[in-house]
Scaffold this active site. Structure first.
Site, PDB file in Angstrom:
ATOM      1  N   ASP A  27     -10.819   2.353  -2.990  1.00 35.34           N
ATOM      2  CA  ASP A  27     -11.322   2.077  -1.644  1.00 35.34           C
ATOM      3  C   ASP A  27     -12.846   2.121  -1.628  1.00 35.34           C
ATOM      4  O   ASP A  27     -13.478   1.711  -0.661  1.00 35.34           O
ATOM      5  CB  ASP A  27     -10.777   3.112  -0.644  1.00 35.34           C
ATOM      6  CG  ASP A  27      -9.373   2.753  -0.183  1.00 35.34           C
ATOM      7  OD1 ASP A  27      -8.925   1.630  -0.452  1.00 35.34           O
ATOM      8  OD2 ASP A  27      -8.722   3.610   0.449  1.00 35.34           O
ATOM      9  N   ASP A  45       0.830  -1.216   0.000  1.00 33.45           N
ATOM     10  CA  ASP A  45       0.000   0.000   0.000  1.00 33.45           C
ATOM     11  C   ASP A  45       0.863   1.265   0.000  1.00 33.45           C
ATOM     12  O   ASP A  45       2.082   1.217   0.282  1.00 33.45           O
ATOM     13  CB  ASP A  45      -0.910  -0.027   1.241  1.00 33.45           C
ATOM     14  CG  ASP A  45      -2.235   0.680   1.004  1.00 33.45           C
ATOM     15  OD1 ASP A  45      -2.302   1.532   0.091  1.00 33.45           O
ATOM     16  OD2 ASP A  45      -3.192   0.391   1.742  1.00 33.45           O
TER      17      ASP A  45
END
Ligand code: GLA
Length: 737
Positions: free
Chosen positions: A551, A481
């Site tokens: 997301d 990430d």
């Protein structure tokens, strides 16, 4: 008016372009993709439907004669070519700082004495037609011999694509500073063009935008390293053309995961220049005597099958050429990820319990997300200290991983290697490793700072802890990430020259850590993530197997996000989960969530602890269906049948390459509200594409029957979903003759 302009204006050119039949889309072999003609010296890069023609003028400049469809250019007479060359004299293939600034420069340099102007002359060329991918190298040199510039062109005839990049060599005895080195510059024929590109923001990535390229320039640029708001991909087409599957389109994508820039400029002659590469903003690169610099690759393409044709070419190319070799032929597993269910509050017992239900519904890979490492109670602490948190995992990770492996699932873990929390042992030991401006309070975002990955010791530290973690634990998957952007890009202690190279060095070191991981752990599956789809580009995709798309997992938003993503990138890289999230308060059913997520690499992120028998049964059924059709989604040819941007619905078909098998997804966003629009506006049919017109197909899943490919591609298939947020799937299998 120049000869070339008068030729264009005469309309002969248009006639040529319209009348000529081009080779069919994919798979058309070309005997000699690269040919070299003499008197005048010229180079043709030929693909199934395009040609790029470059030529050397009598004073030794390399100029572009043609980009895109170029029927018969290879066979033109020398006289004709000479005329084109004199008309295109200003159309330098590699424009530089120096001479009349007719075009935006691809290369800008500064010599030790401050001199900036250069003039490049053709010196030699090399044709590698026999190599796996045919390549043309043209060597140019600064007139006085101080710089060498090699232009590389790798041709993929069946995909209508050319990879372009440049190598710059300092042949002087003193230092040369590169102020700008783009990968390539192209000049499209004179016309009115629109630019189609991808914009967005966090949670809303990959919106398709279209804008007219009027006089002047349009610049897409990223100054940081995260780009939810833009994607390094473009498609240019004549204004007014809007067919999804027809029309001339020029498209391209850049393989660079940092500061990039794409420029589109209408020349005074009405042509369109496209320059793409590393963004020169706040960046310079210093070459010592004898040193060289190689730019990243800009992939460019041309076809006549509209955006649909362009996407399929990019998908094939990325699947077969860009993705890491191991991942190219492999089906992506169905994964479970704990983030939406547990956020930071992870524990062995709870993860194993989740894994049991995950196994029941058919999950193949279980991933523990954020929260597992030292001090990581929430997002205030821990980043940088990559050992299991002793309070949460007193026995380490292995007992949990073994339990999951015993259920016959692989195990994966979340990491964020480029970041550090000020509240971490790493930061306390090496505060200077974090990017910050001396004297200013460091600018935090999500309570974290970015490590200066340009520093080799940061690269080495990262490679070491990752290696240890993966060697000591049976980890088959890593989600990498990157949750905030670079802000204060200063490098205390480095020389001013090195400090100006930071953004480029950062990306190179990032790539080298990826490379090390791939080498040391060949069976590892790697997922790229940047707070959602904030770092998706061909550079990242050449190291990771798949990317986290957004997301935002709300299925109706995802229909748009995935539609945009598919313009440039293939479905076997697009990770899509079902979750409990409902950003729109639309209460979509679990089935609908599955059907949307199934159009990519399926994952599940729901809190399985809340599920009863009913949810488990739905999930089992949908996962099993996905496993039946995922080879089509992940490897098939995508045709976007109905655009969600144009209606309240969307439809896609993925067709096997041999057209024997296909799957259609039909989604309703909202059914038209009575009284707000004509009841006849929505079609009751969806016209299919990509099938074999002469074959019969048997339906399964949400429909039955046998229909011919021709019927399905002219009359269409019934629009099956009824009501808001409903989805239907139909599998089509060719009936054996
Ligand atoms: C980012 C990712 C999420 C999740 C969190 C964890 O937002 O995109 O999927 O991994 O970080 O902190």
């Amino acid at each position: 008016m120049s000869d070339f302009t008068s030729f264009l204006r005469s309309g002969v050119f248009l006639l040529l372009a319209v009348q000529t039949q081009f080779s069919p889309a994919l798979g058309q072999p070309i005997d000699q993709p690269i040919t070299v003609g003499s008197n005048p010296l010229r180079f043709t890069l030929q693909t199934a439907s395009s040609a790029t023609v470059l030529a050397v003028t009598d004073d030794g400049s390399l100029v572009t004669i043609r980009e895109g469809a170029a029927p018969g250019y290879r066979n033109q007479t020398s006289e004709w070519m000479t005329r084109q060359i004199s008309a295109g004299r200003n159309r330098l293939t590699a424009p530089v700082m120096g001479g009349f600034p007719m075009l935006s420069a691809q290369l800008e340099t500064r010599f030790h004495d401050g001199t900036r102007g250069i003039r490049l002359r053709y010196r030699s060329h090399e044709v590698l037609n026999a190599s796996e991918v045919p390549e043309l190298r043209i060597s140019l040199e600064e007139e006085q011999g101080s710089l060498g510039v090699t232009l590389h062109f790798r041709v993929y005839p069946e995909w209508d694509l050319v990879e372009r990049w440049a190598r710059i060599e300092n042949r002087s005895e003193r230092t040369v500073v590169i102020e700008k080195a783009a990968s390539s510059s192209l000049v499209l024929p004179r016309d009115e063009y629109d630019l189609v590109h991808l914009t967005g923001r966090w949670g809303q990535e990959f919106n398709v935008e279209r804008t007219a390229l009027t006089g002047g320039s349009k610049v897409l640029e990223v100054r940081g390293m995260r780009f939810h708001h833009l994607s390094p991909w473009y498609l240019v087409r004549p204004s007014g053309d809007d067919d999804e599957e027809a029309g001339r389109v020029w498209f391209g994508a850049l393989a660079w995961s940092g500061n990039w820039k794409l420029e589109f400029e209408k020349t005074p002659e009405g042509e369109l220049q496209i320059v793409g590469g590393i963004n020169s903003w706040d960046t310079e690169w210093t070459l010592g005597a004898g040193q060289s610099f190689e730019t990243p690759v800009l992939v460019t393409g041309f076809c006549e099958q509209g955006p649909g044709g362009a996407s399929r070419r990019m998908h094939h190319f990325i699947r077969r050429h860009i993705l890491p070799i191991k991942a190219r032929g492999e089906i992506r597993p169905v994964l479970y990820n704990s983030w939406y269910a547990t956020t930071f509050g992870v524990s062995e017992e709870q993860q194993v319990a989740l894994a049991r239900t995950a196994k029941q519904i058919g999950v193949e890979l279980f991933v523990m997300d954020d929260g597992w490492f030292k001090g990581r109670k929430d997002d205030h602490a821990g980043l940088g200290d990559w050992t299991p948190d002793e309070e949460k995992f007193p026995r380490g990770l292995n007992p949990m991983i073994s339990a999951i492996n015993e259920m016959e699932m692989d195990f994966g873990l979340w990491v964020e290697p480029e970041m550090v929390n000020p509240d971490s042992d790493l930061y306390r030991a090496h505060p200077d490793w974090a990017l910050q401006t001396p004297g200013l309070k460091p600018l935090e975002s999500r309570n974290q700072l970015v490590l200066n990955f340009a520093r080799d010791e940061v690269r080495d530290y990262t490679a070491t802890w990752l290696n240890k973690l993966l060697s000591e634990n049976s980890i088959k998957f890593v989600k990498w990430d990157f949750n905030r952007d670079l802000a204060e890009v200063d490098w205390t202690g480095a020389s001013p020259e090195t400090a100006r190279e930071l953004r480029i060095r950062y990306v190179k070191n990032l790539y080298s850590v990826y490379q090390g991981l791939r080498k040391d752990f060949p069976s590892l599956l790697l997922e790229g993530c940047a707070g959602g789809g904030g770092r998706v580009d061909l550079g990242t995709l050449s190291y990771v197997d798949q990317v986290w798309t957004s997301d935002n997992t709300n299925p109706s938003d995802r229909i748009f996000i995935q539609y945009g993503f598919s313009q440039a990138y293939p479905a076997n890289t697009m990770v899509s989960w079902t979750t409990d999230d409902d950003w729109r308060n639309a209460r979509p059913s679990l089935e609908y969530r599955f059907r949307v997520a199934m159009a990519g690499v399926l994952g599940i992120g729901n809190d399985l602890r809340d599920w009863g028998e009913e949810e488990i049964e739905i999930a089992k059924r949908e996962v099993a269906r996905y496993k039946e059709i995922r080879h089509l989604v992940q490897w098939g040819d995508l045709y976007r049948l109905v655009s969600p941007i144009e209606s309240d619905r969307s439809a896609l078909i993925y067709v096997a390459e041999d057209r024997s098998d296909a799957v259609v997804f039909m989604y309703n966003l909202q059914d038209p509200l009575l009284g707000t629009r004509s009841a006849t506006r929505e079609s009751t049919q969806v016209i299919l594409r990509g099938l074999d017109p002469d074959a019969d197909y048997r339906f399964s899943l949400d429909s039955e029957g046998v229909y011919s490919g021709a019927t399905l591609m002219t009359n269409g298939l019934d629009w099956l979903p009824r009501g808001d947020y409903q989805a239907r799937m139909v599998r089509l299998e060719r009936v054996a003759e």
